[in-house]
Design an enzyme around this catalytic site. Structure first.
Site, PDB file in Angstrom:
ATOM      1  CD  GLU A 134      -2.986  -1.078   2.262  1.00  0.00           C
ATOM      2  OE1 GLU A 134      -2.982  -0.073   3.008  1.00  0.00           O
ATOM      3  OE2 GLU A 134      -3.796  -2.004   2.392  1.00  0.00           O
ATOM      4  CG  HIS A 144      -8.713   6.671   2.308  1.00  0.00           C
ATOM      5  ND1 HIS A 144      -8.746   6.440   0.949  1.00  0.00           N
ATOM      6  CD2 HIS A 144      -8.133   5.570   2.857  1.00  0.00           C
ATOM      7  CE1 HIS A 144      -8.213   5.263   0.688  1.00  0.00           C
ATOM      8  NE2 HIS A 144      -7.830   4.709   1.835  1.00  0.00           N
ATOM      9  NE  ARG A 190      -4.148   5.472   3.517  1.00  0.00           N
ATOM     10  CZ  ARG A 190      -4.761   4.669   4.350  1.00  0.00           C
ATOM     11  NH1 ARG A 190      -5.132   5.093   5.537  1.00  0.00           N
ATOM     12  NH2 ARG A 190      -5.027   3.421   4.003  1.00  0.00           N
ATOM     13  CG  HIS A 242      -9.346   7.078   6.431  1.00  0.00           C
ATOM     14  ND1 HIS A 242     -10.373   6.157   6.364  1.00  0.00           N
ATOM     15  CD2 HIS A 242      -8.196   6.360   6.457  1.00  0.00           C
ATOM     16  CE1 HIS A 242      -9.872   4.938   6.358  1.00  0.00           C
ATOM     17  NE2 HIS A 242      -8.557   5.025   6.426  1.00  0.00           N
ATOM     18  NE  ARG A 277      -4.194   5.326   9.537  1.00  0.00           N
ATOM     19  CZ  ARG A 277      -4.728   4.387   8.757  1.00  0.00           C
ATOM     20  NH1 ARG A 277      -4.338   3.129   8.863  1.00  0.00           N
ATOM     21  NH2 ARG A 277      -5.649   4.704   7.865  1.00  0.00           N
TER      22      ARG A 277
END
Length: 534
Positions: free
Chosen positions: A120, A236, A285, A345, A380
């Site tokens: 990811e 997100h 992100r 998110h 994060r």
């Protein structure tokens, strides 16, 4: 008070952190009581799609190692992670997964029979394990709930915690709560673990369910605890966009779709992430969300597209949850790009706690998204959150057992407690205000306007219903988030200031820390916590 219950440990929340803590505490011989304001599975854990980031336990994978996972996490956190906390939590990952599998969790396997691993955004290796394709959270919740139920641990569903009880010495002594009929009661316990999840309902559009109303942050503040880094709200990059879509939770398009080869394109078919970052579509992100918003504005659109057609017919099998959401919206992701936009998110900040869950208030512990352990920093790293809940939840239970054994916690009963009356604001007004002024692009002018709007709209009401408790939590957390965002005069991670676009390590490579003073006023601690790369 019309009812009462007691335990050694009161766990508030039934997601990955809370259920893990409950199981570990029971193993250690503690009397445990779990409280959920809704059903057991109503929280964020069930909605987690991507997976759990964890390296192989023997580090025999030539393409990965614990050190690489640590460095990826530190890079994503943009200087605000605690290296020590990162290493401690990530190094416990393999053992945490082993305990989870022993509790009945089933993860997807590869052709070799070993755990299948994907990649990811922000990860330099394929280390994210998953279940049911893109239904990892649902499987984690199923396994933990089954283990808690099977272990005979009592769970009070539809019970809302209103306030934490404290003894004369200031230590926690339980909680005031109300049942499904709003009847007040007392939950007596020398240790309380907050595992209440996130704060996504501060915003009009979020990936979070309706229960994510920042309850734990507000409870901790009112109990005298400190909170840190609330300005770092991760948006997100890819939620399913539908014109005129409903407020509240929107379907998530997991980052793992990009890990399998999908790319972001604008309404003109041009690549969004080309040249934006060395990892392009797998950049952290905050980078991807900012790029999407910028490109959407440049093209006069409210969204961009995620082109996953290269994945082919196997899309539905690999991502059944995403596929179902797309088909419900009339989109065939196998043959056409998916319209996506960003949405609130994950909260990278929260109640300040150690990797063992201890907070600044004796008897109060925190784990999961509600906590700020130093793992996430300013942004994060994808799929580190379920891992943190598993690790810190277990460690917090062990800390409670140790503190009880050493006589550090208050077992003296407290007297009656009057239900509080606190300031609230109309929820739709709060969400629209926060979305407009405290989203991805922030400025002093907008943040000041938001602060003024919420202050002027606030009215004091008794907390006699779950809705009132949630509204009070949302307002207090919004006010703290706005204060932190105004304080941090720079752009870092998922905190983006249009009037301070640069990162200022000299002044701001430290956490912003807030607490309530004796009069209930929000105050900023002058020093904060300096973060270092060492």
């Amino acid at each position: 008070m019309t009812w009462e219950a007691g335990a050694d440990l009161l766990v508030v929340g039934t997601g990955v952190a809370g259920m893990t803590a409950a199981l570990r505490a029971r193993e250690l011989g503690l009397r445990v009581l779990v409280v959920s304001k809704d059903s057991v599975s109503a929280g964020n854990t069930s909605w987690a799609q991507g997976g759990i980031a964890v390296v192989r336990p023997d580090e025999l994978d030539p393409g990965d190692s614990l050190s690489k996972h640590v460095e990826d996490t530190l890079t994503a956190g943009v200087g605000l992670c605690s290296r020590q906390a990162v290493r401690q939590i990530l190094s416990d990952g393999a053992a945490a997964i082993a305990r989870l599998r022993a509790a009945g969790a089933r993860f997807d396997a590869g052709a070799d029979g070993e755990l299948a691993r994907t990649r990811e955004g922000g990860h330099s290796a394929f280390r994210v394990i998953h279940a049911g394709g893109d239904a990892t959270g649902a499987e984690v919740q199923r396994a933990l709930t089954g283990a808690v139920r099977g272990g005979g641990i009592p769970v009070l569903e539809q019970h809302c915690v209103v306030e934490l009880l404290r003894g004369e010495d200031g230590s926690v002594a339980g909680a005031l709560a109300m049942d499904s009929e709003s009847r007040p009661g007392v939950l007596r316990a020398p240790a309380v673990l907050l595992a209440t999840g996130g704060l996504g309902q501060l915003y009009a559009a979020t990936t979070n369910p309706d229960v994510s109303t920042a309850d734990g942050v507000a409870l901790a503040l009112r109990a005298g605890a400190t909170v840190a880094d609330l300005e770092f709200v991760q948006f997100h990059p890819t939620v399913l966009y539908t014109p005129g879509g409903p407020r509240g939770r929107r379907p998530l398009i997991t980052e793992a779709v990009r890990g399998e080869g999908a790319v972001l394109v604008d309404v003109n078919g041009q690549r969004v992430m080309a040249g934006e970052h060395p990892l392009e579509d797998l950049a952290p992100r905050d980078v991807v969300s900012a790029a999407i918003n910028r490109r959407a504005a440049e093209t006069g659109s409210e969204h961009v597209f995620l082109d996953a057609t290269s994945i082919g017919p196997g899309f539905a099998e690999r991502f059944p949850t995403v596929h179902a959401a797309c088909r419900e919206a009339g989109i065939d992701p196998v043959r056409e790009p998916i319209p996506v936009a960003s949405a609130a998110h994950y909260s990278c900040g929260g109640v300040m706690s150690s990797v063992d869950g201890r907070t600044s208030v004796a008897g109060l512990y925190a784990a999961g998204e509600v906590a700020c352990t130093g793992l996430h920093g300013a942004n994060r790293l994808a799929s580190n959150s379920l891992l943190e809940g598993l690790v810190v939840g277990a460690r917090a239970a062990e800390a409670v057992a140790k503190d009880l054994c050493c006589g550090l916690l208050n077992r003296k009963p407290v007297g009656e407690f009057v239900q509080p009356a606190l300031a609230v604001v109309d929820r739709e007004l709060l969400q629209s205000t926060m979305s407009r002024h405290a989203g991805i692009g922030r400025s002093e002018e907008g943040l000041a306007a938001a602060t003024k709007a919420l202050d002027e709209a606030a009215v004091v009401r008794p907390l006699r219903t779950r809705e009132a408790v949630e509204d009070a939590s949302l307002l207090m957390t919004a006010q703290t988030l706005l204060a932190a965002a105004r304080q941090r005069a720079e752009s870092r991670g998922c905190h983006r200031r249009t009037d301070f676009p640069d990162t200022d390590d000299l002044r701001w490579r430290r956490s912003t820390v807030f607490r309530l003073d004796a009069s209930g006023w929000l105050i900023h601690t002058t020093a904060g916590i300096a973060r270092t790369a060492a």
